[in-house]
Design a protein around this motif. Structure first.
Motif, PDB file in Angstrom:
ATOM      1  N   ILE A 155       0.841  -1.179   0.000  1.00  0.00           N
ATOM      2  CA  ILE A 155       0.000   0.000   0.000  1.00  0.00           C
ATOM      3  C   ILE A 155       0.891   1.248   0.000  1.00  0.00           C
ATOM      4  O   ILE A 155       1.943   1.265   0.646  1.00  0.00           O
ATOM      5  N   LYS A 156       0.458   2.277  -0.735  1.00  0.00           N
ATOM      6  CA  LYS A 156       1.230   3.517  -0.783  1.00  0.00           C
ATOM      7  C   LYS A 156       1.015   4.293   0.513  1.00  0.00           C
ATOM      8  O   LYS A 156      -0.116   4.532   0.921  1.00  0.00           O
ATOM      9  N   VAL A 157       2.124   4.680   1.144  1.00  0.00           N
ATOM     10  CA  VAL A 157       2.044   5.391   2.420  1.00  0.00           C
ATOM     11  C   VAL A 157       2.642   6.794   2.363  1.00  0.00           C
ATOM     12  O   VAL A 157       2.463   7.582   3.296  1.00  0.00           O
ATOM     13  N   PHE A 158       3.346   7.110   1.272  1.00  0.00           N
ATOM     14  CA  PHE A 158       3.994   8.415   1.202  1.00  0.00           C
ATOM     15  C   PHE A 158       4.324   8.754  -0.236  1.00  0.00           C
ATOM     16  O   PHE A 158       4.657   7.882  -1.035  1.00  0.00           O
ATOM     17  N   THR A 159       4.249  10.050  -0.554  1.00  0.00           N
ATOM     18  CA  THR A 159       4.736  10.583  -1.816  1.00  0.00           C
ATOM     19  C   THR A 159       5.515  11.845  -1.485  1.00  0.00           C
ATOM     20  O   THR A 159       5.025  12.711  -0.759  1.00  0.00           O
ATOM     21  N   GLY A 160       6.733  11.928  -1.991  1.00  0.00           N
ATOM     22  CA  GLY A 160       7.546  13.108  -1.707  1.00  0.00           C
ATOM     23  C   GLY A 160       8.817  13.134  -2.523  1.00  0.00           C
ATOM     24  O   GLY A 160       9.023  12.308  -3.418  1.00  0.00           O
ATOM     25  N   SER A 161       9.678  14.073  -2.179  1.00  0.00           N
ATOM     26  CA  SER A 161      10.931  14.241  -2.905  1.00  0.00           C
ATOM     27  C   SER A 161      11.872  13.061  -2.669  1.00  0.00           C
ATOM     28  O   SER A 161      11.723  12.310  -1.694  1.00  0.00           O
ATOM     29  N   PHE A 162      12.852  12.942  -3.536  1.00  0.00           N
ATOM     30  CA  PHE A 162      13.837  11.865  -3.441  1.00  0.00           C
ATOM     31  C   PHE A 162      14.527  11.863  -2.080  1.00  0.00           C
ATOM     32  O   PHE A 162      14.658  10.819  -1.435  1.00  0.00           O
TER      33      PHE A 162
ATOM     34  N   GLU B 172       1.692  -1.176   7.670  1.00  0.00           N
ATOM     35  CA  GLU B 172       1.218   0.180   7.385  1.00  0.00           C
ATOM     36  C   GLU B 172       1.199   1.066   8.630  1.00  0.00           C
ATOM     37  O   GLU B 172       1.702   2.191   8.616  1.00  0.00           O
ATOM     38  N   LYS B 173       0.620   0.587   9.705  1.00  0.00           N
ATOM     39  CA  LYS B 173       0.470   1.396  10.921  1.00  0.00           C
ATOM     40  C   LYS B 173       1.832   1.831  11.461  1.00  0.00           C
ATOM     41  O   LYS B 173       2.034   3.006  11.783  1.00  0.00           O
TER      42      LYS B 173
ATOM     43  N   SER C 268       4.623   1.999   9.822  1.00  0.00           N
ATOM     44  CA  SER C 268       5.247   2.874   8.828  1.00  0.00           C
ATOM     45  C   SER C 268       4.709   4.293   8.913  1.00  0.00           C
ATOM     46  O   SER C 268       5.473   5.263   8.856  1.00  0.00           O
ATOM     47  N   LEU C 269       3.399   4.414   9.053  1.00  0.00           N
ATOM     48  CA  LEU C 269       2.796   5.741   9.139  1.00  0.00           C
ATOM     49  C   LEU C 269       3.261   6.487  10.391  1.00  0.00           C
ATOM     50  O   LEU C 269       3.442   7.716  10.351  1.00  0.00           O
ATOM     51  N   ALA C 270       3.483   5.776  11.477  1.00  0.00           N
ATOM     52  CA  ALA C 270       3.993   6.410  12.691  1.00  0.00           C
ATOM     53  C   ALA C 270       5.396   6.969  12.454  1.00  0.00           C
ATOM     54  O   ALA C 270       5.720   8.084  12.894  1.00  0.00           O
ATOM     55  N   ILE C 271       6.229   6.226  11.751  1.00  0.00           N
ATOM     56  CA  ILE C 271       7.587   6.683  11.447  1.00  0.00           C
ATOM     57  C   ILE C 271       7.545   7.867  10.489  1.00  0.00           C
ATOM     58  O   ILE C 271       8.256   8.864  10.668  1.00  0.00           O
ATOM     59  N   ILE C 272       6.689   7.794   9.485  1.00  0.00           N
ATOM     60  CA  ILE C 272       6.571   8.891   8.520  1.00  0.00           C
ATOM     61  C   ILE C 272       6.094  10.162   9.219  1.00  0.00           C
ATOM     62  O   ILE C 272       6.601  11.257   8.963  1.00  0.00           O
ATOM     63  N   GLU C 273       5.141  10.021  10.128  1.00  0.00           N
ATOM     64  CA  GLU C 273       4.647  11.181  10.879  1.00  0.00           C
ATOM     65  C   GLU C 273       5.753  11.789  11.735  1.00  0.00           C
ATOM     66  O   GLU C 273       5.897  13.003  11.812  1.00  0.00           O
TER      67      GLU C 273
END
Length: 78
Positions: free
Chosen positions: A7-14, A62-63, A65-70
């Motif tokens: 599942i896609k969890v992030f979109t951003g710069s390189f 996912e869960k 990963s989203l915590a780390i991304i946040e």
């Protein structure tokens, strides 16, 4: 990546995407990076948004990963 366990969890710069990938790998989460602009360039086509990458992880991770991304996003905004 329809029909997969990812599942896609992030979109951003390189740079930010690679930073997140490093953080995920540090806790044992393997991510897949998809770069449409690079794929298009290699095939001889252009992309509308250069340098944007999509980050996918296993649905079961996912869960976490989203915590780390946040956390990374919060650190970058500070």
């Amino acid at each position: 990546m329809d029909g997969s366990n990812y599942i896609k969890v992030f979109t951003g710069s390189f740079i930010i995407t690679q930073f997140i990938v490093d953080k995920l790998e540090a806790v044992g989460i393997n991510a897949i990076v998809k770069d449409e602009s690079e794929s298009g360039r290699l095939a001889g086509f252009g992309a509308s948004i250069q340098g944007q990458q999509d980050l996918y992880v296993n649905k079961e991770e996912e869960k976490a990963s989203l915590a780390i991304i946040e956390a990374v996003s919060s650190d970058l905004e500070a």
